[in-house]
Design a protein around this motif. Structure first.
Motif, PDB file in Angstrom:
ATOM      1  N   LEU A  20     -38.189  18.935   9.696  1.00 44.66           N
ATOM      2  CA  LEU A  20     -36.770  19.112   9.383  1.00 44.66           C
ATOM      3  C   LEU A  20     -36.477  20.528   8.914  1.00 44.66           C
ATOM      4  O   LEU A  20     -37.347  21.192   8.352  1.00 44.66           O
ATOM      5  CB  LEU A  20     -36.366  18.132   8.276  1.00 44.66           C
ATOM      6  N   GLY A  21     -35.259  20.969   9.101  1.00 43.33           N
ATOM      7  CA  GLY A  21     -34.763  22.180   8.464  1.00 43.33           C
ATOM      8  C   GLY A  21     -34.238  21.832   7.080  1.00 43.33           C
ATOM      9  O   GLY A  21     -34.329  20.680   6.639  1.00 43.33           O
ATOM     10  N   PRO A  22     -33.671  22.819   6.385  1.00 39.93           N
ATOM     11  CA  PRO A  22     -33.193  22.544   5.019  1.00 39.93           C
ATOM     12  C   PRO A  22     -32.101  21.472   4.977  1.00 39.93           C
ATOM     13  O   PRO A  22     -32.052  20.684   4.028  1.00 39.93           O
ATOM     14  CB  PRO A  22     -32.657  23.900   4.539  1.00 39.93           C
ATOM     15  N   GLY A  23     -31.244  21.421   6.002  1.00 44.64           N
ATOM     16  CA  GLY A  23     -30.189  20.402   6.020  1.00 44.64           C
ATOM     17  C   GLY A  23     -30.763  19.001   6.137  1.00 44.64           C
ATOM     18  O   GLY A  23     -30.382  18.089   5.404  1.00 44.64           O
ATOM     19  N   ARG A  61     -33.732  18.124   5.335  1.00 47.30           N
ATOM     20  CA  ARG A  61     -34.470  17.814   4.096  1.00 47.30           C
ATOM     21  C   ARG A  61     -33.507  17.351   3.002  1.00 47.30           C
ATOM     22  O   ARG A  61     -33.795  16.392   2.279  1.00 47.30           O
ATOM     23  CB  ARG A  61     -35.282  19.025   3.630  1.00 47.30           C
ATOM     24  N   ASP A  62     -32.341  18.017   2.878  1.00 52.40           N
ATOM     25  CA  ASP A  62     -31.318  17.544   1.930  1.00 52.40           C
ATOM     26  C   ASP A  62     -30.967  16.086   2.203  1.00 52.40           C
ATOM     27  O   ASP A  62     -30.823  15.284   1.280  1.00 52.40           O
ATOM     28  CB  ASP A  62     -30.009  18.341   2.098  1.00 52.40           C
ATOM     29  N   MET A  63     -30.815  15.781   3.485  1.00 52.71           N
ATOM     30  CA  MET A  63     -30.307  14.456   3.864  1.00 52.71           C
ATOM     31  C   MET A  63     -31.346  13.353   3.679  1.00 52.71           C
ATOM     32  O   MET A  63     -31.016  12.174   3.724  1.00 52.71           O
ATOM     33  CB  MET A  63     -29.845  14.468   5.327  1.00 52.71           C
TER      34      MET A  63
END
Lengths: 271, 271
Positions: free
Chosen positions: B202-205, B207-209
């Motif tokens: 995952l990218g940072p987005g 990972r946030d989700m």
């Protein structure tokens, strides 16, 4: 560097911060953004049109939204020197492959998709360490090994981790790891707004879950226009899972809910 | 302090860090956790059973999962001094109101729900600044004003922002701002796992989700057992929105997609 927003601006800053910093000539559709990037030390030169930025460059980077990047492939084709490599930082690859084939540049194009970014956009959001430790998908369509080595070397020099993948596999994967979380965050934000709630009403978890809802609609417009076929499949899959959870909550099926939470908790801790 | 995990442990640390730090006597169902908290300076004393922690205290805080807190209300009722105030940090209030009524403590109970936390649990995750700048919902069922003032004063002293709300309104709101994001994150994590993807993909987005997917299944077990009636409604509402987005992506309805993104982006920037 064609495009000097979050991605292109950060790449220019990162390149100029290297011990053996290369010259970086920049172009942006916004002349004032290019001037700002130049003033802040991201560029060694600014040019007025994309062809001139490509002339004489060893490596040309397309760092614009998807549609603009596809168009720029044709624009710069004639200006590329014989040994020049073309890359991009666009997050879908199938449309780029098409554009590169039309322009006859398959031997020299090695696309990149750095798995980093942020909901803020424009050079104002750029930072020299954006790419540090980021995974970067590298896609080509039969490029020469020298071009592949140059693009991989670029990312390694900036502390990123390049990894090769097929264009179609890449885009199917992006439907789930990027587009799906994005649209889920948008849908959740709209549901909360319609319930009369504000971001300040959320705890840290809810804020995490709606952070992507603040992403630029402009950046996403053409990503959605070229959305992979897997995206609607993934959206409906998630909808089905949410309906199952609703049924389980209503039925008080705590075993099923607990098993789902335990499995996703274990997954989240894997690396 | 009854319970010394993330919430109770952080509260004890924060109280002991105040300039005019009160004595904090702690109890935990885990004797070793209580010993750790004592050793780390979060407590001035440790006791073996919950009644003894309540004896002589001005303020008794229930900082356990929901079911345990409901049970502790009855356990400590006889040990509370005449002027003592009872509060808790549980994230649903209707079950607490029931327990408090059964124990005849309505005049002295002022519940709290701090809108902070984290996916890690236990005293190991506790920190003295957890409550700084957090919103804290304060719920009572006809408590005396001195008790309300004491609980509000507690949170203000720690830099948090207490705000009053009715128990039923609180729980309906939590269905959307807390339970819904939690279960959405779980569902998304399971979908990604079933597609063979890992958190590192995952990218940072993304990972946030999926960060909330790492939340403790134990903490959530009884929150879900007492889930507000609004939770399945909200889950199905989100599922419907995801299906609409899937239809729009498939139809190439970029106007509708762009309008949704623009509206949620504007909402996310409101405060």
């Amino acid at each position: 560097m064609l495009g000097l927003g979050l991605m292109g601006g950060s790449l220019a800053l990162a390149l100029r911060a290297l011990a053996d910093a290369p010259a970086v000539v920049g172009w942006s559709p916004s002349a004032s953004e290019a001037a700002t990037a130049h003033r802040r030390g991201a560029l060694t030169g600014v040019v007025d049109d994309p062809e001139r930025a490509a002339e004489g460059a060893d490596l040309v980077v397309l760092a614009t939204p998807l549609d603009a990047a596809c168009e720029l492939v044709g624009t710069v084709a004639g200006a590329l020197g014989p040994g020049a490599t073309l890359t991009d930082v666009v997050s879908l690859k199938a449309p780029l492959v098409d554009a590169v084939r039309r322009a006859g540049l398959t031997a020299r194009w090695v696309g990149s998709h750095p798995m980093c970014g942020g909901e803020r956009s424009g050079f104002e959001a750029a930072r020299a360490d954006l790419y540090r430790d980021a995974s970067v998908w590298v896609v080509d369509d039969g490029a020469g090994s020298a071009h592949r080595a140059r693009v991989e070397g670029l990312w390694k020099a900036l502390g990123a981790r390049p990894e090769s993948i097929e264009a179609a596999d890449h885009d199917a994967r992006m439907a789930r790891v990027s587009h799906l979380p994005q649209l889920t965050s948008n849908a959740l934000a709209l549901l909360l707004e319609d319930a009369g709630l504000l971001p300040d009403d959320l705890g840290p978890g809810g804020r995490d879950m709606t952070r992507l809802a603040g992403s630029s609609p402009t950046v996403w417009a053409d990503l959605l226009a070229h959305a992979p076929a897997d995206l609607p499949v993934a959206l409906r899959d998630l909808a089905d899972r949410l309906r199952s959870l609703a049924d389980q909550v209503e039925a008080g099926d705590l075993d099923a809910l607990g098993a789902s939470m335990a499995r996703s908790c274990a997954w989240r801790q894997r690396t």
